[in-house]
Design a protein around this motif. Structure first.
Motif, short mmCIF file in Angstrom:
data_model
loop_
_atom_site.label_atom_id
_atom_site.label_comp_id
_atom_site.label_asym_id
_atom_site.label_seq_id
_atom_site.Cartn_x
_atom_site.Cartn_y
_atom_site.Cartn_z
N LEU A 12 0.82 -1.21 0.00
CA LEU A 12 0.00 0.00 0.00
C LEU A 12 0.85 1.26 0.00
N TRP A 13 1.95 1.27 0.74
CA TRP A 13 2.76 2.48 0.84
C TRP A 13 3.37 2.87 -0.50
N ILE A 14 3.68 1.89 -1.35
CA ILE A 14 4.22 2.21 -2.67
C ILE A 14 3.16 2.84 -3.55
N ARG A 15 1.93 2.32 -3.49
CA ARG A 15 0.85 2.89 -4.29
C ARG A 15 0.55 4.32 -3.85
N VAL A 19 1.23 7.90 -6.22
CA VAL A 19 0.22 8.92 -6.43
C VAL A 19 0.67 10.26 -5.84
N ALA A 20 1.24 10.23 -4.64
CA ALA A 20 1.67 11.47 -3.98
C ALA A 20 2.80 12.14 -4.75
N VAL A 21 3.74 11.38 -5.26
CA VAL A 21 4.86 11.97 -6.01
C VAL A 21 4.35 12.61 -7.31
N CYS A 22 3.46 11.93 -8.01
CA CYS A 22 2.93 12.49 -9.25
C CYS A 22 2.15 13.78 -8.99
N LEU A 23 1.27 13.76 -8.01
CA LEU A 23 0.48 14.95 -7.71
C LEU A 23 1.35 16.06 -7.11
N GLY A 24 2.33 15.67 -6.31
CA GLY A 24 3.25 16.67 -5.76
C GLY A 24 4.08 17.33 -6.84
N TYR A 47 -4.83 9.30 -12.73
CA TYR A 47 -4.99 7.97 -13.32
C TYR A 47 -4.47 6.88 -12.38
N ALA A 48 -3.30 7.12 -11.81
CA ALA A 48 -2.72 6.13 -10.89
C ALA A 48 -3.61 5.98 -9.65
N GLY A 49 -4.09 7.09 -9.11
CA GLY A 49 -4.96 7.01 -7.94
C GLY A 49 -6.24 6.27 -8.23
N TRP A 50 -6.84 6.53 -9.38
CA TRP A 50 -8.07 5.84 -9.73
C TRP A 50 -7.80 4.35 -9.95
N SER A 51 -6.72 4.03 -10.65
CA SER A 51 -6.40 2.63 -10.93
C SER A 51 -6.06 1.84 -9.67
N PHE A 52 -5.33 2.47 -8.76
CA PHE A 52 -4.91 1.76 -7.55
C PHE A 52 -6.02 1.63 -6.53
N PHE A 53 -6.85 2.67 -6.37
CA PHE A 53 -7.75 2.71 -5.22
C PHE A 53 -9.23 2.64 -5.56
#
Length: 68
Positions: A12-15, A19-24, A47-53
């Protein structure tokens, strides 16, 4: 774009970090005056946030459903 089922993305921490790095980075680009790059990284983070969560089904759940 990415293989969201890759074992690298299982913790979970990698996902969350992806997302945090991309948005940051989108925020950094926006503050630096580059709205084009901010939109690209913001879209990638969304996209990553939607795909992961939201939209993805974890591998463990799919395997249980396939077995019957």
């Amino acid at each position: 774009m990415f293989d969201m089922d890759h074992p690298f993305f299982r913790p979970l921490w990698i996902r969350i970090a992806v997302v945090a790095v991309c948005l940051g980075w989108a925020l950094v680009e926006l503050m630096g005056g580059s709205p084009g790059w901010a939109m690209i990284f913001g879209a990638l983070g969304a996209y990553a946030g939607w795909s992961f969560f939201v939209g993805g089904t974890p591998r463990e759940d799919r395997n249980e459903d396939d077995n019957g």
